[in-house]
Write a protein that holds these residues in place. Structure first.
Motif, PDB file in Angstrom:
ATOM      1  N   ARG A  57      29.119  70.943  38.699  1.00  0.00           N
ATOM      2  CA  ARG A  57      29.617  69.894  39.489  1.00  0.00           C
ATOM      3  C   ARG A  57      29.293  68.978  39.895  1.00  0.00           C
ATOM      4  O   ARG A  57      29.885  67.491  40.082  1.00  0.00           O
ATOM      5  CB  ARG A  57      30.469  70.734  40.012  1.00  0.00           C
ATOM      6  N   ASP A  58      28.277  68.847  40.324  1.00  0.00           N
ATOM      7  CA  ASP A  58      27.719  67.339  41.064  1.00  0.00           C
ATOM      8  C   ASP A  58      26.820  65.967  39.931  1.00  0.00           C
ATOM      9  O   ASP A  58      26.613  64.645  40.804  1.00  0.00           O
ATOM     10  CB  ASP A  58      26.525  67.827  41.815  1.00  0.00           C
ATOM     11  N   PRO A 134      27.343  60.405  40.609  1.00  0.00           N
ATOM     12  CA  PRO A 134      27.692  59.523  41.459  1.00  0.00           C
ATOM     13  C   PRO A 134      26.653  59.655  41.885  1.00  0.00           C
ATOM     14  O   PRO A 134      26.003  60.310  42.655  1.00  0.00           O
ATOM     15  CB  PRO A 134      29.393  60.655  42.363  1.00  0.00           C
ATOM     16  N   GLY A 135      26.436  58.571  42.953  1.00  0.00           N
ATOM     17  CA  GLY A 135      25.537  57.521  44.009  1.00  0.00           C
ATOM     18  C   GLY A 135      25.171  58.271  44.944  1.00  0.00           C
ATOM     19  O   GLY A 135      26.024  59.109  45.439  1.00  0.00           O
ATOM     20  N   ASN A 136      23.910  59.192  45.259  1.00  0.00           N
ATOM     21  CA  ASN A 136      23.231  59.442  46.486  1.00  0.00           C
ATOM     22  C   ASN A 136      21.963  58.833  46.285  1.00  0.00           C
ATOM     23  O   ASN A 136      21.283  58.777  46.229  1.00  0.00           O
ATOM     24  CB  ASN A 136      23.242  60.385  45.899  1.00  0.00           C
ATOM     25  N   PRO A 137      21.798  58.017  47.894  1.00  0.00           N
ATOM     26  CA  PRO A 137      21.234  57.324  48.718  1.00  0.00           C
ATOM     27  C   PRO A 137      19.618  58.251  48.420  1.00  0.00           C
ATOM     28  O   PRO A 137      18.700  57.879  48.753  1.00  0.00           O
ATOM     29  CB  PRO A 137      21.514  56.738  50.063  1.00  0.00           C
ATOM     30  N   ASP A 138      20.453  59.665  49.139  1.00  0.00           N
ATOM     31  CA  ASP A 138      19.161  60.867  49.450  1.00  0.00           C
ATOM     32  C   ASP A 138      17.934  60.644  48.052  1.00  0.00           C
ATOM     33  O   ASP A 138      16.960  61.203  47.960  1.00  0.00           O
ATOM     34  CB  ASP A 138      19.345  61.756  50.198  1.00  0.00           C
ATOM     35  N   LEU A 139      18.283  60.154  46.792  1.00  0.00           N
ATOM     36  CA  LEU A 139      17.802  60.361  45.680  1.00  0.00           C
ATOM     37  C   LEU A 139      16.703  59.864  45.544  1.00  0.00           C
ATOM     38  O   LEU A 139      16.904  57.851  44.980  1.00  0.00           O
ATOM     39  CB  LEU A 139      18.998  60.485  44.190  1.00  0.00           C
ATOM     40  N   ILE A 140      15.547  59.123  45.357  1.00  0.00           N
ATOM     41  CA  ILE A 140      14.449  58.934  46.111  1.00  0.00           C
ATOM     42  C   ILE A 140      13.339  58.981  44.758  1.00  0.00           C
ATOM     43  O   ILE A 140      12.619  60.649  44.565  1.00  0.00           O
ATOM     44  CB  ILE A 140      13.735  58.304  46.577  1.00  0.00           C
ATOM     45  N   ALA A 141      12.495  58.338  44.293  1.00  0.00           N
ATOM     46  CA  ALA A 141      11.232  58.463  43.026  1.00  0.00           C
ATOM     47  C   ALA A 141      10.237  59.373  44.248  1.00  0.00           C
ATOM     48  O   ALA A 141       9.703  59.002  45.009  1.00  0.00           O
ATOM     49  CB  ALA A 141      10.566  57.334  42.989  1.00  0.00           C
ATOM     50  N   GLU A 142       9.607  60.238  43.535  1.00  0.00           N
ATOM     51  CA  GLU A 142       9.249  61.309  44.055  1.00  0.00           C
ATOM     52  C   GLU A 142       9.473  62.144  44.873  1.00  0.00           C
ATOM     53  O   GLU A 142       8.969  63.255  45.363  1.00  0.00           O
ATOM     54  CB  GLU A 142       7.479  60.657  44.855  1.00  0.00           C
ATOM     55  N   LEU A 146      16.767  69.992  43.102  1.00  0.00           N
ATOM     56  CA  LEU A 146      16.409  71.635  42.645  1.00  0.00           C
ATOM     57  C   LEU A 146      17.895  72.237  41.844  1.00  0.00           C
ATOM     58  O   LEU A 146      19.112  71.962  43.046  1.00  0.00           O
ATOM     59  CB  LEU A 146      16.541  72.693  43.762  1.00  0.00           C
ATOM     60  N   LEU A 147      17.928  72.489  40.866  1.00  0.00           N
ATOM     61  CA  LEU A 147      18.953  72.158  40.127  1.00  0.00           C
ATOM     62  C   LEU A 147      19.007  73.566  39.829  1.00  0.00           C
ATOM     63  O   LEU A 147      18.083  74.731  39.755  1.00  0.00           O
ATOM     64  CB  LEU A 147      18.792  71.800  38.583  1.00  0.00           C
ATOM     65  N   THR A 148      20.593  74.457  40.054  1.00  0.00           N
ATOM     66  CA  THR A 148      21.319  75.270  39.379  1.00  0.00           C
ATOM     67  C   THR A 148      22.579  75.921  38.803  1.00  0.00           C
ATOM     68  O   THR A 148      22.690  74.607  39.063  1.00  0.00           O
ATOM     69  CB  THR A 148      21.010  76.348  41.266  1.00  0.00           C
ATOM     70  N   GLY A 149      23.235  76.523  37.827  1.00  0.00           N
ATOM     71  CA  GLY A 149      23.863  76.966  37.535  1.00  0.00           C
ATOM     72  C   GLY A 149      23.659  75.725  35.807  1.00  0.00           C
ATOM     73  O   GLY A 149      24.968  75.934  35.131  1.00  0.00           O
ATOM     74  N   PHE A 150      22.579  75.110  35.527  1.00  0.00           N
ATOM     75  CA  PHE A 150      22.734  74.932  34.831  1.00  0.00           C
ATOM     76  C   PHE A 150      22.301  75.479  33.515  1.00  0.00           C
ATOM     77  O   PHE A 150      23.035  76.338  33.115  1.00  0.00           O
ATOM     78  CB  PHE A 150      22.135  73.327  34.354  1.00  0.00           C
TER      79      PHE A 150
END
Length: 186
Positions: A57-58, A134-142, A146-150
């Motif tokens: 959903r994210d 959608p934008g998430n400023p917490d996402l950074i390289a390195e 954690l993916l769940t439900g895919f």
């Protein structure tokens, strides 16, 4: 590090070459040069980066796959043995394909480190992940997600290798490229 020669190459090329041979990241910042082991997900202060949890959903769209061309196999690096007057090989990994590094390294430690680094790089690039969300400023390289439900082969922790942030008429969005976390050398 052993002695390095810089001949007809820029400073940034030298740093890039060293970081590739050590499977590290290099970044100039605040008057210093920072080397960090790739995949450790640590800040400059040595603290772990937060893991961002994501569910379907994210995410606007996602794709995961295998790259059979980059299977790790065996990686061979060589160095010159002055006493024997011949090239000596250092190996990392097992199986096929066999990949030989073109450069000849100055000693056994440098050759083994380069073989290990290339093996880890190839092992990480064997599987890939792409996310648009959608934008998430917490996402950074390195950092890590954690993916769940895919799907069973997608769920779990992934190392973020690249993030692009966009802000345009469509709003704030992110595009993330990921790979499996660093593997131990076989």
């Amino acid at each position: 590090m052993p002695h390095l020669d810089q001949v007809d190459e820029s400073d940034i090329n030298l740093l890039s070459r060293v970081s590739r041979d050590l499977d590290a990241l290099v970044k100039p910042g605040d008057g210093q040069i920072v080397f960090a082991k790739r995949g450790e997900s640590l800040t400059v202060a040595g603290k772990p980066m937060p893991v961002i949890a994501l569910a379907p959903r994210d995410v606007s769209s996602w794709r995961a796959g295998r790259n059979l061309r980059d299977r790790p196999g065996i990686v061979i690096a060589s160095y010159g043995d002055r006493d024997a007057g011949d090239a000596v090989e250092c190996k990392a990994g097992s199986g096929k394909p066999v990949r030989r590094l073109r450069l000849r390294y100055p000693n056994e430690a440098a050759a083994q480190a380069a073989a290990d680094a290339e093996y880890r790089r190839a092992a990480r690039s064997e599987r890939g992940l792409e996310l648009d969300l959608p934008g998430n400023p917490d996402l950074i390289a390195e950092g890590r997600v954690l993916l769940t439900g895919f799907r069973s082969y997608v769920d779990g922790e992934w190392l973020v290798s690249r993030v692009q942030h966009w802000l345009d008429a469509g709003g704030y969005r992110c595009s993330v490229t990921g790979e499996p976390p660093t593997l131990l050398v076989a």
